[in-house]
Enzyme design. Structure first.
Site, PDB file in Angstrom:
ATOM      1  N   GLU A   1       4.475   8.652  -1.876  1.00 57.55           N
ATOM      2  CA  GLU A   1       4.982   7.277  -1.795  1.00 57.55           C
ATOM      3  C   GLU A   1       4.126   6.479  -0.804  1.00 57.55           C
ATOM      4  OE1 GLU A   1       6.237   4.813  -2.854  1.00 57.55           O
ATOM      5  OE2 GLU A   1       8.345   4.487  -2.361  1.00 57.55           O
ATOM      6  N   ASP A   2       4.028   5.178  -1.022  1.00 58.61           N
ATOM      7  CA  ASP A   2       3.257   4.362  -0.093  1.00 58.61           C
ATOM      8  C   ASP A   2       4.025   4.101   1.203  1.00 58.61           C
ATOM      9  OD1 ASP A   2       5.093   2.680  -1.352  1.00 58.61           O
ATOM     10  OD2 ASP A   2       3.663   1.103  -1.822  1.00 58.61           O
TER      11      ASP A   2
ATOM     12  N   ASP B   1      10.818   2.325   3.436  1.00 56.92           N
ATOM     13  CA  ASP B   1      11.319   1.152   4.143  1.00 56.92           C
ATOM     14  C   ASP B   1      12.834   1.328   4.333  1.00 56.92           C
ATOM     15  OD1 ASP B   1      10.844  -1.507   5.187  1.00 56.92           O
ATOM     16  OD2 ASP B   1      11.669  -2.332   3.354  1.00 56.92           O
TER      17      ASP B   1
ATOM     18  N   PHE C   1       5.424  -6.645   7.427  1.00 52.32           N
ATOM     19  CA  PHE C   1       5.084  -6.543   6.011  1.00 52.32           C
ATOM     20  C   PHE C   1       3.589  -6.268   5.918  1.00 52.32           C
ATOM     21  CE2 PHE C   1       4.478  -7.567   1.585  1.00 52.32           C
ATOM     22  CZ  PHE C   1       5.594  -6.972   1.028  1.00 52.32           C
TER      23      PHE C   1
ATOM     24  N   ARG D   1      -4.075  -5.309  -2.976  1.00 56.69           N
ATOM     25  CA  ARG D   1      -4.056  -3.845  -3.141  1.00 56.69           C
ATOM     26  C   ARG D   1      -5.437  -3.245  -2.904  1.00 56.69           C
ATOM     27  NH1 ARG D   1       0.820  -2.202  -5.562  1.00 56.69           N
ATOM     28  NH2 ARG D   1       1.694  -3.648  -7.081  1.00 56.69           N
TER      29      ARG D   1
HETATM   30  P1  IMP Z   1      12.637   0.842   0.110  1.00 56.68           P
HETATM   31  O1  IMP Z   1      13.382   1.166  -1.134  1.00 56.68           O
HETATM   32  O2  IMP Z   1      13.227  -0.296   0.867  1.00 56.68           O
HETATM   33  O3  IMP Z   1      12.391   2.054   0.992  1.00 56.68           O
HETATM   34  O4  IMP Z   1      11.263   0.261  -0.351  1.00 56.68           O
HETATM   35  C1  IMP Z   1      10.195   1.033  -0.609  1.00 56.68           C
HETATM   36  C2  IMP Z   1       9.179   0.254  -1.409  1.00 56.68           C
HETATM   37  O5  IMP Z   1       9.138  -1.121  -1.049  1.00 56.68           O
HETATM   38  C3  IMP Z   1       7.812   0.787  -1.120  1.00 56.68           C
HETATM   39  O6  IMP Z   1       7.486   1.802  -2.024  1.00 56.68           O
HETATM   40  C4  IMP Z   1       6.934  -0.403  -1.292  1.00 56.68           C
HETATM   41  O7  IMP Z   1       6.526  -0.498  -2.633  1.00 56.68           O
HETATM   42  C5  IMP Z   1       7.820  -1.574  -0.967  1.00 56.68           C
HETATM   43  N1  IMP Z   1       7.544  -2.031   0.402  1.00 56.68           N
HETATM   44  C6  IMP Z   1       8.233  -1.739   1.523  1.00 56.68           C
HETATM   45  N2  IMP Z   1       7.683  -2.295   2.596  1.00 56.68           N
HETATM   46  C7  IMP Z   1       6.590  -2.931   2.154  1.00 56.68           C
HETATM   47  C8  IMP Z   1       5.541  -3.684   2.808  1.00 56.68           C
HETATM   48  O8  IMP Z   1       5.505  -3.857   4.040  1.00 56.68           O
HETATM   49  N3  IMP Z   1       4.566  -4.187   2.009  1.00 56.68           N
HETATM   50  C9  IMP Z   1       4.553  -4.005   0.661  1.00 56.68           C
HETATM   51  N4  IMP Z   1       5.500  -3.304   0.011  1.00 56.68           N
HETATM   52  C10 IMP Z   1       6.496  -2.773   0.753  1.00 56.68           C
HETATM   53 MG    MG Z   2       6.572   1.470  -3.935  1.00 54.79          MG
END
Ligand code: IMP
Ligand code: MG
Length: 178
Positions: free
Chosen positions: A101-102, A105, A154, A167
Site C-alpha cells: 500500500e502507498d 491514513d 497531504f 504521480r
Molecule cells: P485511508 O483509507 O484513509 O487509510 O486512506 C488510504 C488511501 O488514501 C491511500 O491508499 C491513499 O491512496 C490515499 N491517501 C491518504 N493520504 C494521502 C495523501 O497524503 N496523498 C495522497 N493520497 C493519500
Molecule cells: Mg491508495
C-alpha cells in the site's frame, strides 16, 4: 476542473526512498524465505511505483497481482466508503500474500481490503506500506512493515497523486496550498 494553486515541498528524497526500499525488501525476503512463491498484491493506483521498486529488491520467487479499491475521488478527504473497483486476477487461498500500500491514513481502506482477502483463506497475510500517518488513524490497524512515518500532511509523488497529478515525481513531497 479547476484546482487551487499549490506548490510541492520535498519531504523524502528519491535516494532516501531507494535506501528504505532496499531495507524493507531485505526484511521481507528474510521473513518469507520458506515461501515457495509469494503473492505480492499492489493496491492501485498509488502503490504502482513502490511495488515495482520493491519486487525488484525482493530475493524470492514472486507473483504480482493488483487490486483497486475506491479512493478519495478528487478531494483530500477520505470518503470512508470503500468499494472494490478491480479485484485480484488470481486465487490466494493457501498462499502467502503481501499487500503493498502507498499510505495508511485513517486505515479504512486497508482494513476493508484485509477483511476481504482474509475471507479467501490465505496461509499468511502481511502488509508493507510505504508511508504511515499514525496521527490520522480511525481504524486500529498497523502494517507489518512501514517505510516512513509522516506527519499529517497531504503528500504526492512516487506513485501518489493529488487529483491524479504528480504521480510521476521521483520523490515524495508535501502539498502546500498558495
Ligand atoms: P485511508 O483509507 O484513509 O487509510 O486512506 C488510504 C488511501 O488514501 C491511500 O491508499 C491513499 O491512496 C490515499 N491517501 C491518504 N493520504 C494521502 C495523501 O497524503 N496523498 C495522497 N493520497 C493519500
Ligand atoms: Mg491508495
Amino acid at each position: 476542473m479547476t484546482q487551487p494553486a499549490y506548490v510541492i515541498d520535498q519531504m523524502i528524497s528519491a535516494k532516501q526512498i531507494a535506501a528504505r526500499v532496499e531495507e524493507l525488501a531485505e526484511e521481507i525476503s528474510r521473513s518469507f524465505q520458506s515461501t515457495e512463491k509469494l503473492v505480492v498484491v499492489g493496491l492501485l493506483r498509488g502503490s504502482f511505483v513502490f511495488i515495482a521498486d520493491l519486487v525488484r529488491e525482493i530475493d524470492l520467487p514472486v507473483e504480482v497481482d493488483f487490486l483497486e479499491a475506491s479512493s478519495y475521488g478528487d478531494s483530500t478527504r477520505s470518503s470512508r466508503e470503500v468499494r472494490i473497483l478491480k479485484d485480484l486476477s488470481g486465487q490466494i487461498e493457501g498462499r502467502d500474500v503481501l499487500v503493498v500500500e502507498d499510505i495508511v491514513d485513517t486505515g479504512f481502506t486497508l482494513s476493508h481490503v484485509l477483511q476481504l482477502l482474509l475471507a479467501r483463506n490465505p496461509a499468511r497475510l502481511e502488509v508493507c506500506a510505504l508511508l504511515d500517518k499514525p496521527s490520522r488513524r480511525e481504524v486500529e490497524i498497523k502494517a507489518t512493515w512501514t517505510g516512513f512515518e509522516i506527519p499529517d500532511e497531504f503528500v504526492v509523488g512516487y506513485g501518489i497523486d493529488y487529483a491524479q497529478r504528480n504521480r510521476n515525481l521521483p520523490f515524495i513531497g508535501k502539498v502546500r496550498f498558495t
